[in-house]
Design an enzyme around this catalytic site. Structure first.
Site, mmCIF file in Angstrom:
data_model
loop_
_atom_site.group_PDB
_atom_site.id
_atom_site.type_symbol
_atom_site.label_atom_id
_atom_site.label_comp_id
_atom_site.label_asym_id
_atom_site.label_seq_id
_atom_site.Cartn_x
_atom_site.Cartn_y
_atom_site.Cartn_z
ATOM 1 N N TYR A 58 -50.186 38.651 -51.965
ATOM 2 C CA TYR A 58 -51.031 38.719 -53.155
ATOM 3 C C TYR A 58 -51.193 40.171 -53.569
ATOM 4 O O TYR A 58 -52.135 40.872 -53.189
ATOM 5 C CB TYR A 58 -52.389 38.047 -52.916
ATOM 6 C CG TYR A 58 -52.287 36.553 -52.671
ATOM 7 C CD1 TYR A 58 -51.125 35.855 -53.005
ATOM 8 C CD2 TYR A 58 -53.329 35.829 -52.115
ATOM 9 C CE1 TYR A 58 -51.014 34.498 -52.777
ATOM 10 C CE2 TYR A 58 -53.233 34.462 -51.895
ATOM 11 C CZ TYR A 58 -52.065 33.807 -52.228
ATOM 12 O OH TYR A 58 -51.960 32.453 -52.001
ATOM 13 N N HIS A 133 -46.369 30.739 -45.065
ATOM 14 C CA HIS A 133 -46.616 30.553 -46.497
ATOM 15 C C HIS A 133 -45.726 29.489 -47.151
ATOM 16 O O HIS A 133 -46.219 28.654 -47.917
ATOM 17 C CB HIS A 133 -46.426 31.901 -47.202
ATOM 18 C CG HIS A 133 -47.218 32.056 -48.463
ATOM 19 N ND1 HIS A 133 -47.712 33.254 -48.891
ATOM 20 C CD2 HIS A 133 -47.614 31.168 -49.404
ATOM 21 C CE1 HIS A 133 -48.358 33.106 -50.038
ATOM 22 N NE2 HIS A 133 -48.307 31.839 -50.365
ATOM 23 N N SER A 213 -54.547 26.022 -55.840
ATOM 24 C CA SER A 213 -54.718 25.808 -57.287
ATOM 25 C C SER A 213 -55.483 24.502 -57.523
ATOM 26 O O SER A 213 -55.034 23.631 -58.278
ATOM 27 C CB SER A 213 -53.379 25.805 -58.035
ATOM 28 O OG SER A 213 -52.786 27.085 -58.022
ATOM 29 N N PRO A 214 -56.647 24.340 -56.869
ATOM 30 C CA PRO A 214 -57.366 23.063 -56.955
ATOM 31 C C PRO A 214 -57.909 22.771 -58.347
ATOM 32 O O PRO A 214 -58.296 21.644 -58.642
ATOM 33 C CB PRO A 214 -58.521 23.244 -55.955
ATOM 34 C CG PRO A 214 -58.744 24.724 -55.913
ATOM 35 C CD PRO A 214 -57.374 25.336 -56.061
ATOM 36 N N LEU A 215 -57.915 23.800 -59.220
ATOM 37 C CA LEU A 215 -58.385 23.601 -60.599
ATOM 38 C C LEU A 215 -57.202 23.565 -61.560
ATOM 39 O O LEU A 215 -57.376 23.696 -62.769
ATOM 40 C CB LEU A 215 -59.372 24.709 -60.970
ATOM 41 C CG LEU A 215 -60.589 24.772 -60.035
ATOM 42 C CD1 LEU A 215 -61.411 26.026 -60.279
ATOM 43 C CD2 LEU A 215 -61.452 23.520 -60.189
ATOM 44 N N GLY A 216 -56.017 23.413 -61.014
ATOM 45 C CA GLY A 216 -54.825 23.321 -61.858
ATOM 46 C C GLY A 216 -54.137 24.653 -62.072
ATOM 47 O O GLY A 216 -53.161 24.738 -62.816
HETATM 48 N N1 LIG Z 1 -50.105 28.560 -50.545
HETATM 49 C C1 LIG Z 1 -49.620 28.808 -51.747
HETATM 50 O O1 LIG Z 1 -48.410 28.770 -51.974
HETATM 51 C C2 LIG Z 1 -50.578 29.123 -52.847
HETATM 52 C C3 LIG Z 1 -50.134 29.163 -54.186
HETATM 53 C C4 LIG Z 1 -51.073 29.431 -55.184
HETATM 54 C C5 LIG Z 1 -52.401 29.661 -54.843
HETATM 55 N N2 LIG Z 1 -52.797 29.653 -53.527
HETATM 56 C C6 LIG Z 1 -54.199 29.876 -53.114
HETATM 57 O O2 LIG Z 1 -55.037 28.974 -53.799
HETATM 58 C C7 LIG Z 1 -56.060 29.683 -54.459
HETATM 59 C C8 LIG Z 1 -56.508 28.953 -55.688
HETATM 60 O O3 LIG Z 1 -55.446 28.774 -56.591
HETATM 61 P P1 LIG Z 1 -55.360 29.562 -57.982
HETATM 62 O O4 LIG Z 1 -56.207 30.768 -57.920
HETATM 63 O O5 LIG Z 1 -53.921 29.703 -58.261
HETATM 64 O O6 LIG Z 1 -55.871 28.515 -59.039
HETATM 65 P P2 LIG Z 1 -57.238 27.700 -59.296
HETATM 66 O O7 LIG Z 1 -58.140 27.836 -58.137
HETATM 67 O O8 LIG Z 1 -56.837 26.351 -59.705
HETATM 68 O O9 LIG Z 1 -57.819 28.452 -60.565
HETATM 69 C C9 LIG Z 1 -58.294 29.761 -60.425
HETATM 70 C C10 LIG Z 1 -58.964 30.207 -61.694
HETATM 71 O O10 LIG Z 1 -59.979 29.308 -62.025
HETATM 72 C C11 LIG Z 1 -61.046 29.980 -62.623
HETATM 73 N N3 LIG Z 1 -62.263 29.363 -62.078
HETATM 74 C C12 LIG Z 1 -62.495 29.047 -60.785
HETATM 75 N N4 LIG Z 1 -63.689 28.436 -60.657
HETATM 76 C C13 LIG Z 1 -64.235 28.399 -61.886
HETATM 77 C C14 LIG Z 1 -65.462 27.906 -62.385
HETATM 78 N N5 LIG Z 1 -66.332 27.296 -61.560
HETATM 79 N N6 LIG Z 1 -65.717 28.034 -63.702
HETATM 80 C C15 LIG Z 1 -64.811 28.623 -64.515
HETATM 81 N N7 LIG Z 1 -63.610 29.119 -64.098
HETATM 82 C C16 LIG Z 1 -63.332 28.998 -62.793
HETATM 83 C C17 LIG Z 1 -60.977 31.423 -62.175
HETATM 84 O O11 LIG Z 1 -61.162 32.210 -63.327
HETATM 85 P P3 LIG Z 1 -61.581 33.762 -63.267
HETATM 86 O O12 LIG Z 1 -60.359 34.460 -62.772
HETATM 87 O O13 LIG Z 1 -61.934 34.070 -64.673
HETATM 88 O O14 LIG Z 1 -62.716 33.875 -62.288
HETATM 89 C C18 LIG Z 1 -59.621 31.550 -61.521
HETATM 90 O O15 LIG Z 1 -58.804 32.542 -62.072
HETATM 91 C C19 LIG Z 1 -55.425 31.045 -54.734
HETATM 92 O O16 LIG Z 1 -56.388 32.001 -55.045
HETATM 93 C C20 LIG Z 1 -54.713 31.278 -53.461
HETATM 94 O O17 LIG Z 1 -55.617 31.731 -52.464
HETATM 95 C C21 LIG Z 1 -51.894 29.366 -52.544
#
Ligand SMILES: NC(=O)c1ccc[n+]([C@@H]2O[C@H](COP(=O)([O-])OP(=O)(O)OC[C@H]3O[C@@H](n4cnc5c(N)ncnc54)[C@H](OP(=O)(O)O)[C@@H]3O)[C@@H](O)[C@H]2O)c1
Length: 293
Positions: A58, A133, A213-216
């Site tokens: 990251y 990973h 990416s639990p929020l898409g």
């Molecule tokens: N293992 C893997 O291959 C892999 C791949 C991708 C991700 N991940 C992990 O999964 C984590 C989560 O995935 P992600 O960050 O890609 O996507 P996500 O959790 O689906 O979405 C993240 C975004 O949602 C917004 N958000 C979160 N909670 C919110 C709320 N309550 N109200 C409004 N906006 C909200 C945030 O906006 P703001 O930025 O404006 O706060 C953030 O940028 C990553 O951070 C990483 O640690 C792992």
């Protein structure tokens, strides 16, 4: 500062908040400045979050491997309170050469060096949870996981997890680790449900399932389209007077007791809101409706 106590779930022998913090948005494209990132991590701890997910990959530029690990270590050091109960999980096996792409290296010798470098950046003797990973098609999966087993045996890591694994790989990894696989981190959200078989297998085996990416994903979540694309989530959110983000996370929690979502954030308000999902109870009818949506 006294932080809140949230409902907990188990990762291996550790109790962690049912909602974790995903660190990725603070270190890749679109990342905020350092102060806002530190404030976001502090807000997570204030809200009762005791599980933070990161990875050495990251980062943005080639010369800043571990950018997110360093941010998290710094934020925990500068938090004005006890952070010893926070489990930081990192990962190895993905690389970012700096041109925006993600490459893979699952060679055992590489993973062993990467884990030691991560421990150093995190400022810990042993990494609380280390996750492989992503499978590297050029390296037999068992060889990569064998390196994770060696890291466990050598005490470089305290717990072992995998990410982006299918059911066969989950079983293979758990065998190689002698039944010590504690977590599987796969993509899962209303928009991306194809990891349901892995979620169900984890529930059967008692292994934590960490939806990534639990929020898409960052773009969908930041665009605010989550609630419009899946209107049932918006309707349930309105009924509870909470955000559709909270409902999405609460729905994931309701699918199995092993689920620990790791919503990303780059603003304090995002993780403060998301963390509250640990306390949101949906009815069985609501869960069924969202599952069918
Ligand atoms: N293992 C893997 O291959 C892999 C791949 C991708 C991700 N991940 C992990 O999964 C984590 C989560 O995935 P992600 O960050 O890609 O996507 P996500 O959790 O689906 O979405 C993240 C975004 O949602 C917004 N958000 C979160 N909670 C919110 C709320 N309550 N109200 C409004 N906006 C909200 C945030 O906006 P703001 O930025 O404006 O706060 C953030 O940028 C990553 O951070 C990483 O640690 C792992």
């Amino acid at each position: 500062m006294q932080h809140r106590i949230l409902a907990t779930r188990k990762i291996g022998g550790r109790a962690v908040s049912a909602i974790g913090l995903g660190g990725m948005p603070m270190s890749i494209e679109g990342r905020p400045d350092r102060d806002r990132s530190i404030a976001t991590i502090h807000a997570a701890v204030d809200a009762g979050v005791t599980f933070i997910d990161t990875a050495d990959a990251y980062h943005l530029h080639a010369d800043e491997v571990g950018h997110n690990e360093e941010l998290i270590a710094e934020a925990l050091r500068s938090y004005g309170g006890d952070t010893s109960g926070v489990l930081v999980a990192t990962k190895g096996g993905h690389l970012r050469p700096g041109d925006g792409s993600w490459t893979k290296d699952g060679r055992p010798e590489y993973l062993k060096e990467a884990a030691k470098a991560s421990a150093k950046r995190l400022g810990v003797e042993a990494i609380g949870l280390y996750q492989f990973h992503r499978p590297d098609p050029d390296v037999p999966y068992g060889d990569s996981v064998g390196a994770i087993r060696d890291l466990l045996d050598e005490g470089v890591i305290e717990m072992a997890g995998i990410s982006n694994a299918n059911p066969d790989q989950i079983r293979e990894a758990n065998d190689i680790l002698g039944g010590r696989l504690v977590s599987v981190q796969n993509q899962f959200s209303p928009r991306f449900r194809s990891s349901l078989p892995e979620l169900e297998l984890c529930a059967e085996l008692g292994i934590a399932f960490l939806p990534w990416s639990p929020l898409g994903g960052i773009s969908l979540a930041r665009s605010g389209a989550l609630g419009t694309e899946y209107s049932a989530f918006l309707e349930v959110a309105e009924a509870h007077g909470v955000s559709p983000f909270q409902v999405t996370l609460a729905w994931e929690l309701a699918l199995a007791p092993v689920v620990v979502p790791i919503p990303g954030a780059s603003r304090p308000a995002s993780i403060t809101d998301s963390a509250a999902a640990a306390e949101l109870r949906l009815t069985a009818d609501e869960v069924a409706r969202l599952s069918a949506a």
